[in-house]
Design a protein around this motif. Structure first.
Motif, short mmCIF file in Angstrom:
data_model
loop_
_atom_site.label_atom_id
_atom_site.label_comp_id
_atom_site.label_asym_id
_atom_site.label_seq_id
_atom_site.Cartn_x
_atom_site.Cartn_y
_atom_site.Cartn_z
N LEU B 195 0.85 -1.19 0.00
CA LEU B 195 0.00 0.00 0.00
C LEU B 195 0.89 1.25 0.00
CD1 LEU B 195 -2.84 1.16 0.04
CD2 LEU B 195 -2.80 1.03 2.53
N GLU B 196 1.96 1.18 0.80
CA GLU B 196 2.93 2.27 0.84
C GLU B 196 3.57 2.47 -0.54
OE1 GLU B 196 3.07 4.11 3.45
OE2 GLU B 196 4.56 5.43 2.50
N THR B 197 3.93 1.37 -1.18
CA THR B 197 4.51 1.43 -2.53
C THR B 197 3.52 2.07 -3.50
OG1 THR B 197 5.76 -0.58 -2.08
CG2 THR B 197 5.51 0.04 -4.39
N PHE B 198 2.27 1.64 -3.40
CA PHE B 198 1.25 2.19 -4.29
C PHE B 198 1.20 3.71 -4.17
CE2 PHE B 198 -3.22 3.66 -4.53
CZ PHE B 198 -3.42 3.47 -5.89
N LEU B 199 1.36 4.21 -2.94
CA LEU B 199 1.20 5.65 -2.70
C LEU B 199 2.48 6.44 -2.95
CD1 LEU B 199 -0.94 5.33 0.55
CD2 LEU B 199 -1.74 6.19 -1.67
N THR B 200 3.60 5.76 -3.17
CA THR B 200 4.84 6.50 -3.37
C THR B 200 5.43 6.28 -4.76
OG1 THR B 200 5.99 4.68 -2.30
CG2 THR B 200 5.53 6.62 -0.95
N ALA B 201 5.00 5.23 -5.44
CA ALA B 201 5.61 4.90 -6.74
C ALA B 201 5.27 5.96 -7.78
CB ALA B 201 5.14 3.53 -7.21
N ASP B 202 6.14 6.03 -8.78
CA ASP B 202 5.91 6.89 -9.93
C ASP B 202 5.25 6.00 -10.99
OD1 ASP B 202 6.18 9.10 -11.65
OD2 ASP B 202 7.98 8.20 -12.53
N TRP B 203 3.98 6.27 -11.30
CA TRP B 203 3.22 5.40 -12.20
C TRP B 203 3.15 6.03 -13.59
CZ3 TRP B 203 2.14 0.68 -10.45
CH2 TRP B 203 2.04 0.49 -9.06
N THR B 204 3.28 5.20 -14.60
CA THR B 204 3.22 5.66 -15.99
C THR B 204 1.91 5.17 -16.62
OG1 THR B 204 5.60 5.45 -16.11
CG2 THR B 204 4.43 5.68 -18.20
N VAL B 205 1.22 6.07 -17.30
CA VAL B 205 0.00 5.68 -18.00
C VAL B 205 0.40 4.82 -19.21
CG1 VAL B 205 -2.04 6.49 -19.26
CG2 VAL B 205 -1.16 7.82 -17.31
N THR B 206 -0.14 3.61 -19.30
CA THR B 206 0.18 2.72 -20.42
C THR B 206 -0.71 3.05 -21.62
OG1 THR B 206 -1.49 1.05 -19.89
CG2 THR B 206 0.63 0.89 -18.71
N PRO B 207 -0.45 2.45 -22.77
CA PRO B 207 -1.33 2.69 -23.93
C PRO B 207 -2.76 2.19 -23.68
CG PRO B 207 0.76 1.72 -24.63
CD PRO B 207 0.72 1.63 -23.13
#
Lengths: 299, 330
Positions: B195-207
């Protein structure tokens, strides 16, 4: 029947500022679904300002609200009160309908689809029917078929896409059939395919992707955006959560007759208005189910 | 009144506030992905709330007006042009019969809205003109517009040209952005570190990002191992099928979170762990493939406050433009 221990697990949770999810239990049962329905029906009857959607689900329910009209925490409080009022729902009487749903078992269309997507299946050498029968310990596929058609199903939830109905069989837990879903979902499933995934049946309302095991073909529509059939004049779908579905095996001749009636827009679902009393079912599941089916046959 | 589609663009659909009250039957609301931009478009051309506009995704259409009209383009910046001459976004313009509206390449945001005085006048379906392409209903014949379509426009609204939404009242246009979420739903299924990872990760929008939902890439998450309860299915990411709120985020298999949006699937058996607050749905609707997003946890009270502020901003735009329009009429 739901135990007090299971009820302790109720979780109230906000989905952003517009949604409340109430998870009554983590496990599926007829009892928990009755509690969900009983609460949802009470909530509908209250007709609270600011409540936009009330969505009963299998072991939970979801409410959409307008926070400009009703504060989410005030609504949560109201929902908690309703949960307490409903209790274990043993005194709940579900006013509902039992509806006849004609199924052509092991039909040519889903058989073709099963072959086409065999590479996505646990046991490519078996049909979905053979796989589901074997994994549930039925000696023959006929025994599995008899179990599917032997007892009616509760429509426990609608969703995923419009008109898709989750069906949960009205048998005691020890006789519940559970079927794994495909390892990787198919990219194509024919419209009206009759299927089983996890603890639930579904008829695919429209053609599309899917991961449930394919068992047959339903003769009648579950979704009709053109609203041609009389049963669909008011809405794109006919079934509601709380309905009871009696899947009935039909042969090809009857299947074709029903298809013709659907095509010429004269078909109506045979049904009977019934009362489902959970306590009566807990006490005598088979007798209660048989009585429900008699109401339909006599209608 | 009509307008004619010469080139449809990538995906141009009719959208409005959405189709409400049918979620229990599995019908998603559809409607404009960025409601703030859509609403300000209606205000610019003098439309009452709720009239339909065209939602233009990634690549603009080419549209010929068959009658004189007042229009406004809001949302994503993709330089609108009338007969080849650039016109300003966030501003109402008069166009004449046979004028052609076209667009340049997208510069920021993902979705532009074309509001026309009188609104796009397709027949409402279940109380809304929004298009739900998955089931082929609502909007213009239930589908995205195609070349040759002649689209009806309502009458009875006299828009006025030359009105602007001031820059400081224009909404943010997505891109690399922070999305505020309320954590909950079945978040108990995730391991706390995940959950912590979810809130701190840098997420990239996929195609894989459309009106049904957006899929992100960036980290791997893990669910709490357990003996699955009856009916939940064998994968630890599974729960007994339940309803999915719009904006809810699920993580099939622990990789690639999916946020469900306007044309969402309304329920299923994947554990959802958080919900994007209603205000920030506009912002995700303006993000596109390869944009970066972060999810930041907020409380319900924060979400309500953000909603309040967004509404106050819309009210200020409304007051400004209504005032200008009344002066024009007076």
């Amino acid at each position: 029947m739901t135990t007090a221990e299971e009820r302790v697990g109720t979780r109230y949770s906000f989905g952003g500022d517009e949604w409340i999810l109430v998870e009554l239990a983590e496990a599926m049962s007829v009892g928990v679904n009755m509690r969900s329905l009983a609460i949802c029906r009470r909530l509908e009857a209250l007709a609270l300002d600011g409540v936009i959607d009330i969505c009963p689900a299998n072991a939970s329910y979801l409410v959409r609200l307008d926070p400009d009209t009703i504060h989410p925490r005030a609504l949560e409080e109201r929902l908690r009160e309703l949960e307490a009022e409903v209790g274990d729902a043993s005194d709940f009487h579900l006013q509902t309908r039992i509806i006849d749903v004609p199924i052509l078992w092991d039909d040519p269309w889903t058989r073709e689809t099963v072959k086409r997507f065999a590479d996505r299946h646990q046991t490519p050498e078996l049909t979905n029917i053979e796989f589901a029968a074997e994994i549930n310990g039925f000696p023959t596929t006929d025994a599995f078929r008899d179990a599917v058609f032997g007892t009616p199903f509760l429509a426990t939830m609608l969703g995923f896409v419009p008109g898709l109905v989750w069906g949960y069989q009205l048998v005691p837990p020890e006789r519940q059939i559970e079927v794994p879903k495909y390892v990787r979902p198919r990219t194509d499933t024919p419209e009206r395919a009759f299927s089983w995934g996890g603890a639930f049946t579904a008829v695919y309302p429209v053609r599309g992707a899917g991961g449930y095991q394919l068992l047959g073909m339903c003769a009648t529509p579950f979704f009709d955006s053109r609203r041609r059939l009389p049963d669909f004049h008011d809405r794109d779908w006919f079934f509601r959560a709380g309905d009871i579905m009696r899947y009935r095996e039909v042969d090809r001749a009857e299947f074709d007759r029903i298809r013709a009636a659907v095509e010429d827009e004269t078909f109506r679902y045979p049904l009977a208005e019934v009362e489902f009393v959970p306590q009566r079912w807990y006490d005598d599941p088979d007798g209660t189910a048989a009585a429900l089916e008699r109401s339909l046959d006599d209608a | 009144m009509t307008l004619e589609i010469l080139q449809p663009g990538l995906q141009t659909t009719v959208q409005d506030e959405g189709r409400l009250g049918l979620y229990a039957g599995g019908m998603p609301p559809s409607g404009a992905m960025d409601k703030a931009s859509y609403r300000m478009g209606n205000l610019l051309v003098g439309n009452p709330d709720g009239l339909a506009s065209l939602e233009i995704t990634y690549l603009g259409p080419e549209i010929a007006f068959r009658d004189d009209a007042v229009i406004a383009v809001t949302g994503a910046q993709m330089t609108p042009k009338v007969n080849g001459e650039p016109i300003a976004n966030w501003r109402s313009h008069a166009v004449r019969a046979d004028d052609v509206l076209s667009f340049g390449f997208i510069e920021s945001g993902a979705r532009a809205y074309l509001a026309v005085a009188g609104g796009i006048d397709v027949p409402p379906y279940d109380g809304s003109r929004s298009t739900y392409t998955l089931c082929g209903l609502g909007g213009f014949e239930g589908r995205a517009l195609q070349a040759g379509d002649v689209v009806p426009v309502g009458t009875g609204v006299d828009g006025r040209a030359g009105l602007d939404v001031p820059v400081d009242l224009q909404p943010d246009l997505g891109g690399d952005t922070e999305l505020r979420v309320v954590v909950g739903l079945a978040s108990y299924r995730l391991q706390p570190e995940s959950l912590e990872t979810f809130l701190t990760a840098d997420w990239t929008v996929t195609p894989d990002a459309n009106r049904v939902g957006y899929r992100f890439r960036g980290a791997e998450l893990h669910f709490v191992e357990r003996e699955q309860p009856a009916g939940a299915g064998s994968d630890p990411a599974n729960v007994v099928d339940f309803g999915y709120p719009i904006g809810s985020i699920q993580i099939p298999g622990g990789v690639e979170p999916i946020a469900l949006l306007a044309d969402a699937v309304t329920g299923g058996g994947y554990a959802t762990i958080a919900t994007i607050i209603s205000t920030d749905l506009d912002r995700i609707g303006q993000s596109k493939t390869n944009d970066h997003v972060r999810f930041r946890e907020v409380t319900l009270e924060d979400a309500l406050e953000a909603r309040h502020q967004a509404r106050a901003r819309l009210d200020r735009v409304r007051a400004l433009l209504t005032d200008s329009q009344e002066h024009a009429i007076g």
